[in-house]
Design a protein around this motif. Structure first.
Motif, short mmCIF file in Angstrom:
data_model
loop_
_atom_site.label_atom_id
_atom_site.label_comp_id
_atom_site.label_asym_id
_atom_site.label_seq_id
_atom_site.Cartn_x
_atom_site.Cartn_y
_atom_site.Cartn_z
N GLY A 147 -29.85 -98.13 -55.60
CA GLY A 147 -29.60 -97.73 -54.12
C GLY A 147 -29.21 -96.23 -54.36
N SER A 148 -29.28 -95.60 -53.15
CA SER A 148 -29.24 -94.21 -53.46
C SER A 148 -28.44 -93.66 -51.76
CB SER A 148 -30.62 -93.24 -53.55
OG SER A 148 -31.33 -93.77 -52.30
N GLY A 149 -28.16 -94.55 -51.18
CA GLY A 149 -27.50 -94.67 -49.66
C GLY A 149 -26.12 -93.98 -49.83
N HIS A 150 -25.48 -94.46 -48.75
CA HIS A 150 -24.08 -93.91 -48.79
C HIS A 150 -23.29 -94.51 -49.90
CE1 HIS A 150 -24.06 -92.90 -44.31
NE2 HIS A 150 -23.78 -91.76 -44.91
N SER A 151 -23.43 -95.69 -50.12
CA SER A 151 -22.68 -96.59 -51.34
C SER A 151 -23.00 -95.89 -52.52
CB SER A 151 -22.56 -97.97 -51.11
OG SER A 151 -23.92 -98.40 -51.08
N GLY A 152 -24.39 -96.06 -52.91
CA GLY A 152 -24.94 -95.36 -54.27
C GLY A 152 -24.49 -94.21 -54.51
N GLY A 153 -24.58 -93.14 -53.37
CA GLY A 153 -24.57 -91.92 -53.64
C GLY A 153 -22.87 -91.68 -53.85
N MET A 154 -22.05 -92.37 -53.41
CA MET A 154 -20.58 -92.18 -53.64
C MET A 154 -20.29 -92.62 -55.07
SD MET A 154 -17.65 -91.19 -52.81
CE MET A 154 -17.43 -90.86 -50.99
N ARG A 194 -35.73 -97.34 -46.83
CA ARG A 194 -35.62 -97.49 -48.40
C ARG A 194 -35.94 -96.13 -48.94
NH1 ARG A 194 -38.51 -102.67 -51.05
NH2 ARG A 194 -36.54 -104.16 -50.80
N LEU A 195 -36.06 -94.80 -48.21
CA LEU A 195 -36.53 -93.60 -48.40
C LEU A 195 -34.88 -93.21 -49.44
CD1 LEU A 195 -37.38 -91.93 -45.14
CD2 LEU A 195 -38.67 -92.70 -47.21
N PHE A 196 -35.14 -92.15 -50.23
CA PHE A 196 -34.02 -91.95 -50.94
C PHE A 196 -32.95 -91.47 -50.23
CE2 PHE A 196 -31.85 -89.85 -54.62
CZ PHE A 196 -32.54 -90.83 -55.72
N GLY A 197 -31.88 -91.94 -50.17
CA GLY A 197 -30.69 -91.49 -49.41
C GLY A 197 -30.45 -92.75 -48.33
N GLY A 198 -31.45 -93.64 -48.41
CA GLY A 198 -31.23 -94.81 -47.61
C GLY A 198 -31.05 -94.44 -46.05
N ARG A 199 -30.10 -95.47 -45.51
CA ARG A 199 -29.90 -95.25 -44.05
C ARG A 199 -28.93 -93.97 -43.90
NH1 ARG A 199 -29.07 -101.68 -43.18
NH2 ARG A 199 -28.16 -101.51 -45.16
N SER A 200 -28.39 -93.36 -44.71
CA SER A 200 -27.80 -92.21 -44.56
C SER A 200 -28.50 -91.02 -43.95
CB SER A 200 -26.88 -91.78 -45.82
OG SER A 200 -27.59 -91.22 -46.73
N LEU A 201 -29.70 -91.11 -43.94
CA LEU A 201 -30.31 -90.08 -43.58
C LEU A 201 -30.69 -90.23 -42.13
CD1 LEU A 201 -33.76 -90.42 -45.92
CD2 LEU A 201 -31.98 -88.69 -45.90
N PHE A 202 -30.33 -91.36 -41.60
CA PHE A 202 -30.49 -91.55 -40.17
C PHE A 202 -29.43 -91.74 -39.32
CE2 PHE A 202 -34.88 -92.24 -42.30
CZ PHE A 202 -35.18 -91.17 -41.85
N TRP A 203 -28.44 -92.12 -39.92
CA TRP A 203 -27.06 -92.98 -39.10
C TRP A 203 -26.58 -91.96 -38.05
CZ3 TRP A 203 -21.32 -92.91 -40.50
CH2 TRP A 203 -21.02 -91.55 -41.37
N SER A 204 -25.82 -92.55 -37.00
CA SER A 204 -25.52 -91.99 -35.94
C SER A 204 -23.91 -91.19 -36.12
CB SER A 204 -25.13 -92.84 -34.55
OG SER A 204 -26.60 -93.51 -34.32
N ARG A 205 -23.38 -91.59 -37.18
CA ARG A 205 -22.21 -90.89 -37.74
C ARG A 205 -20.88 -91.20 -37.11
NH1 ARG A 205 -23.43 -85.44 -36.46
NH2 ARG A 205 -25.13 -86.07 -35.04
N LEU A 208 -26.17 -83.19 -40.79
CA LEU A 208 -26.64 -84.33 -41.39
C LEU A 208 -25.30 -84.84 -42.39
CD1 LEU A 208 -28.85 -85.87 -42.75
CD2 LEU A 208 -29.36 -84.05 -44.33
N ALA A 209 -25.04 -86.08 -42.27
CA ALA A 209 -23.73 -86.41 -43.05
C ALA A 209 -24.47 -87.65 -44.11
CB ALA A 209 -22.93 -86.77 -42.21
N SER A 210 -25.33 -86.90 -44.97
CA SER A 210 -25.95 -88.17 -45.89
C SER A 210 -25.61 -88.01 -47.30
CB SER A 210 -27.46 -87.69 -45.58
OG SER A 210 -28.10 -88.37 -46.55
N SER A 211 -26.01 -89.12 -48.02
CA SER A 211 -25.98 -89.24 -49.41
C SER A 211 -26.79 -87.98 -50.11
CB SER A 211 -26.52 -90.56 -49.86
OG SER A 211 -26.59 -90.53 -51.01
N VAL A 212 -27.82 -87.70 -49.51
CA VAL A 212 -28.54 -86.59 -49.94
C VAL A 212 -28.15 -84.97 -49.89
CG1 VAL A 212 -30.78 -87.80 -49.97
CG2 VAL A 212 -30.22 -86.06 -48.15
N ASN A 213 -27.15 -84.78 -48.81
CA ASN A 213 -26.55 -83.57 -48.98
C ASN A 213 -25.00 -83.53 -49.14
OD1 ASN A 213 -25.80 -84.82 -46.32
ND2 ASN A 213 -25.73 -82.58 -45.42
#
Ligand SMILES: Cc1cc2nc3c(=O)[nH]c(=O)nc-3n(C[C@H](O)[C@H](O)[C@H](O)COP(=O)(O)OP(=O)(O)OC[C@H]3O[C@@H](n4cnc5c(N)ncnc54)[C@H](O)[C@@H]3O)c2cc1C
Lengths: 523, 238
Positions: free
Chosen positions: A12-19, A101-112, A206-211
């Motif tokens: 997984g590559s979302g917030h949790s996997g990224g952290m 399931r995109l790389f970064g998961g839901r961190s790409l679109f969350w409302s923060r 953007l407050a994502s795993s990917v950035n």
């Protein structure tokens, strides 16, 4: 053929996997990340288009993503397709499972929206006797929250309320707009605190795993990642009792593969992590896995109009802005028909009103819309859902996804506690709005289906007792010490707070603890 | 011929000598068949990559064509057209629902929708027509706006997103109103009117293309919607 054994496999590559990737690689540990979906590139994958140029004129494509109320014809391709990766539930008890399931998961679109849990949530049982306490308290988590808030640049105002713990904020010292000030004053009279909202500013919004997380991990040179691979099973070495291998399928070619690992960090997002563990038949000596599914009640709320802003009189001083009413029920007093509490999101809008707020059509409706434009004010609940053993997910033996992986059956519903809380939230909103002099145009008491909040939590709860919990207080499997689950599945209770700050803080805490255990040779 | 020779040379390919005809069963050739060659002296992909973008603004068919309605019965469509005319007439320089082709678009949309939505529309339109005939001795399509108002007004409600009224006829009246508005406001005709008035186009959004779509994927919406418990005991991809 390679015979490599990776140090840590992160799924997984979302917030949790990224952290997890950031914390582990920064401690010098090599990681391999597997992610079920592709890497998105907004420059390549998006284009501004008018609704009329889309096949369904901006309506949702019929029959597609029926349980993702957040989807529309513009963003439909970003969500997990319900036919490709189905799940089942009783049609009388629908569940909205909203996945990316995109790389970064839901961190790409969350409302923060970014909040800390308080000890009213972490130690809920001690406060009111229901459910279970977490094995940790706010003081355990606070240092991690502070570091996460710094990375995510959480903007907020320190309010000094125990149920709304302050944090390491980019200070928000903005003043209220006129309509918000009236709502704040109405709240004061009723003993309801109306506070500034708190949210992650990230970078360029953007407050994502990917950035914010993965670039640091890649910069260490210790992270490798494979997109487009769906993990179907984890295998345990019968000799050691440790997890040793992950089996996955290439999403596009359907080639079956496997990889060996010393440690597995599971970060597939609450229910996908649980699904993978249940399909692998591991880590469940307690029998608690899959149980105590929770989320938050969304949907009930009101829409009003600020009379002084009508007929072209809305000004930026009067209208606009947002507020947050943190939980205020069942702190020192007792509500009559529910325990725990809810928060209210409060918004004022300078935009045109939604026509649904008027029981009119044609020229009469247009007149209303013209007059009311820019005068909108609304509230919406975020309510705690109680954790019940019976609210659970299990493997549905009759249905598989596009890669032949058995799917989840989700069995949950709201109970009187949630319905009564929702009613109180709407009635209280109306009282506040009327006290502020606003006209209430529409209201809704009915919660959206469970899952809608996109805050699904629990099903691998943490605890000190291996007989009643799946993970220990370090997010480590009681049964398998080299298996760590760092997403929202570890939650014991969810409170009203959007969970991502807590998920990130727990993932940071668990990953640093894991790194230390690996250094000491314990894992 | 020259073309294919030069292309082959470029690709470093060898010509395979065809085997002599014989009675033995065919065997696989020892080398793969030659790669299909370009019809010009250079691979055509290069030319394609160099094409300058055409000065074309893609036309949406609605700009010149009518939707062929075929889902609703003639009576239902006539009712829907009258309803559209009444609920969203042309106002202040904006096209009305009829100008935007909203009823015909909804015929298409509902025609490809799940059965419960189709039935909600069909029974709602039938009921409006039946009530008009009973009350005014005329089809709904033929009554006055004030008469239609008598039939519609008792059912109008205020409601919040995702929570339309539960009572079936109120559900229909309020949803069809919302759908007529969306089909109109999201039309090209509406967009043109906005532009003519110097407003920014209201409906431009960021459209996401499929990202690396699954090559095996079947079209969504081909089955009744997902997730309900599958009765079949056999494993299958729902
Ligand atoms: C529109 C929206 C608004 C939101 N707003 C807020 C908010 O305001 N505040 C807040 O706190 N939270 C919010 N959330 C929720 C927040 O996004 C999530 O809590 C958080 O991102 C969860 O992170 P995660 O890493 O646990 O899971 P995910 O982001 O779901 O990541 C899981 C990853 O695992 C991968 N994966 C899953 N299964 C497999 C498998 N079998 N094999 C390999 N890889 C797999 C997936 O591809 C995915 O990338 C919102 C979410 C959405 C979508």
């Amino acid at each position: 053929m390679t015979d490599e054994t990776v140090d840590v496999l992160i799924i997984g590559s979302g917030h949790s996997g990224g952290m997890a990737a950031k914390c582990l690689t920064e401690k010098g540990i090599s990681c391999l990340m597997l992610n079920a979906g592709p890497v998105a590139d907004a420059r390549r994958d998006t284009e501004p288009k008018p609704a009329y140029a889309l096949p369904f004129r901006g309506f949702k494509q019929p029959g597609r993503l029926e349980h993702v109320f957040q989807s529309n014809e513009f963003n439909a391709n970003t969500w997990v397709d319900e036919q490709e990766v189905p799940y089942t539930c009783d049609p009388q008890q629908p569940y909205n499972w909203v996945r990316v399931r995109l790389f970064g998961g839901r961190s790409l679109f969350w409302s923060r929206q970014s909040f800390r849990l308080s000890d009213y949530e972490l130690k809920g049982k001690s406060h009111d006797g229901f459910g279970d306490d977490w094995p940790i308290s706010l003081s355990d988590l606070a240092p991690y929250y502070s570091r996460v808030e710094a990375i995510f640049r959480v903007r907020g105002h320190a309010d000094g309320l125990p149920q709304y713990p302050d944090g390491n904020f980019v200070p928000d010292n903005s003043s209220w707009t006129g309509c918000m000030q009236r709502f704040v004053d109405a709240g004061k009279k009723m003993g309801v605190p109306v506070c500034k909202p708190r949210s992650s500013e990230g970078v360029d919004g953007l407050a994502s795993s990917v950035n914010l997380l993965l670039p640091d991990a890649f910069a260490t040179g210790k992270l490798r990642a494979i997109p487009n691979v769906v993990v179907r099973e984890l295998r345990v070495d019968p000799k050691t009792g440790l997890v040793s291998e992950a089996h996955f399928v290439d999403r596009l070619s359907r080639r079956e593969m496997s990889v060996k690992a010393r440690v597995v960090v599971l970060a597939a997002g609450t229910l996908e992590s649980t699904r993978l563990l249940l399909n692998s038949k591991i880590g469940n000596s307690s029998g608690v896995m899959g149980h105590y599914l929770i989320d938050q009640v969304y949907g009930p709320g009101i829409v009003c109009s600020v009379p002084e802003a009508r007929d072209g009189r809305a000004t930026p001083e009067l209208m606009g802005g947002a507020a947050l009413i943190p939980r205020f029920r069942n702190l020192d007093t007792k509500a009559k028909n529910f325990i725990r509490g809810y928060a209210l999101n409060v918004f004022s809008s300078a935009h045109p009103m939604d026509p649904r707020n008027f029981a009119a059509y044609g020229a009469e409706l247009q007149k209303k819309l013209d007059s009311y434009s820019g005068s909108g004010f609304s509230t919406g609940i975020m309510g705690e859902v109680l954790a019940h053993y019976e609210h659970q997910v299990s493997i549905d033996k009759n249905v598989v996804d596009a890669w032949n992986i058995p799917v989840l059956h989700i069995d949950t519903k709201y109970t009187d506690n949630e319905f009564n809380m929702a009613r109180d939230a709407v009635d209280t909103s109306i009282e506040l709005a009327e006290a502020a002099g606003f006209e209430v145009l529409s209201k809704n008491y009915d919660p959206n289906p469970p899952g809608y909040s996109i805050h699904e939590l629990g099903t691998c709860r943490m605890g000190d007792d291996p007989k009643t919990s799946v993970l220990n207080k370090w997010n480590q499997s009681h049964d398998i010490k080299n298996l760590v689950v760092v997403d929202g599945s570890c939650f014991v209770s969810g409170g009203w707070q959007n969970p991502t700050m807590t998920i990130l803080s727990l993932a940071m805490r668990a990953s640093e603890h894991l790194a230390e255990q690996m250094r000491q040779g314990n894992v | 011929m020259a073309a294919s020779v030069s292309a082959k040379t470029m690709l470093g390919q060898q010509t395979v000598t065809p085997p002599p005809p014989q009675a033995a069963p065919p065997v696989a050739p020892s080398a793969p068949p030659p790669v299909a060659t370009a019809p010009g002296p250079v691979p055509w992909m290069r030319g394609l990559r160099e094409v300058k973008p055409l000065p074309i603004t893609p036309l949406v068919p609605d700009a010149v064509a009518q939707t062929s309605a075929h889902f609703f019965t003639d009576r239902q469509l006539a009712t829907l057209r009258q309803l559209s005319e009444i609920m969203l007439p042309p106002l202040k320089g904006y096209p009305g629902a009829i100008d935007a082709g909203a009823p015909e678009f909804l015929d298409f949309l509902i025609g490809v929708s799940p059965v419960d939505r189709q039935q909600m529309y069909q029974s709602g339109l039938d009921r409006l027509d039946a009530e008009a005939r009973q009350r005014f001795g005329m089809p709904f399509a033929g009554i006055q706006a004030s008469q239609a108002d008598e039939l519609l007004r008792p059912w109008l409600r205020t409601w919040m997103t995702d929570h339309p009224p539960a009572e079936p006829f109120a559900h229909f009246v309020n949803l069809v109103h919302s759908d007529i508005r969306t089909a109109t406001i999201n039309s090209e005709a509406w967009s043109k009117a906005e532009t003519a008035m110097g407003r920014e186009e209201p409906d431009v959004g960021l459209y996401w293309f499929p990202v690396d779509p699954d090559i095996h994927r079947e079209e969504p919406g081909r089955e009744a919607s997902a997730p309900v418990r599958h009765p079949a005991p056999k494993k299958q991809h729902a």
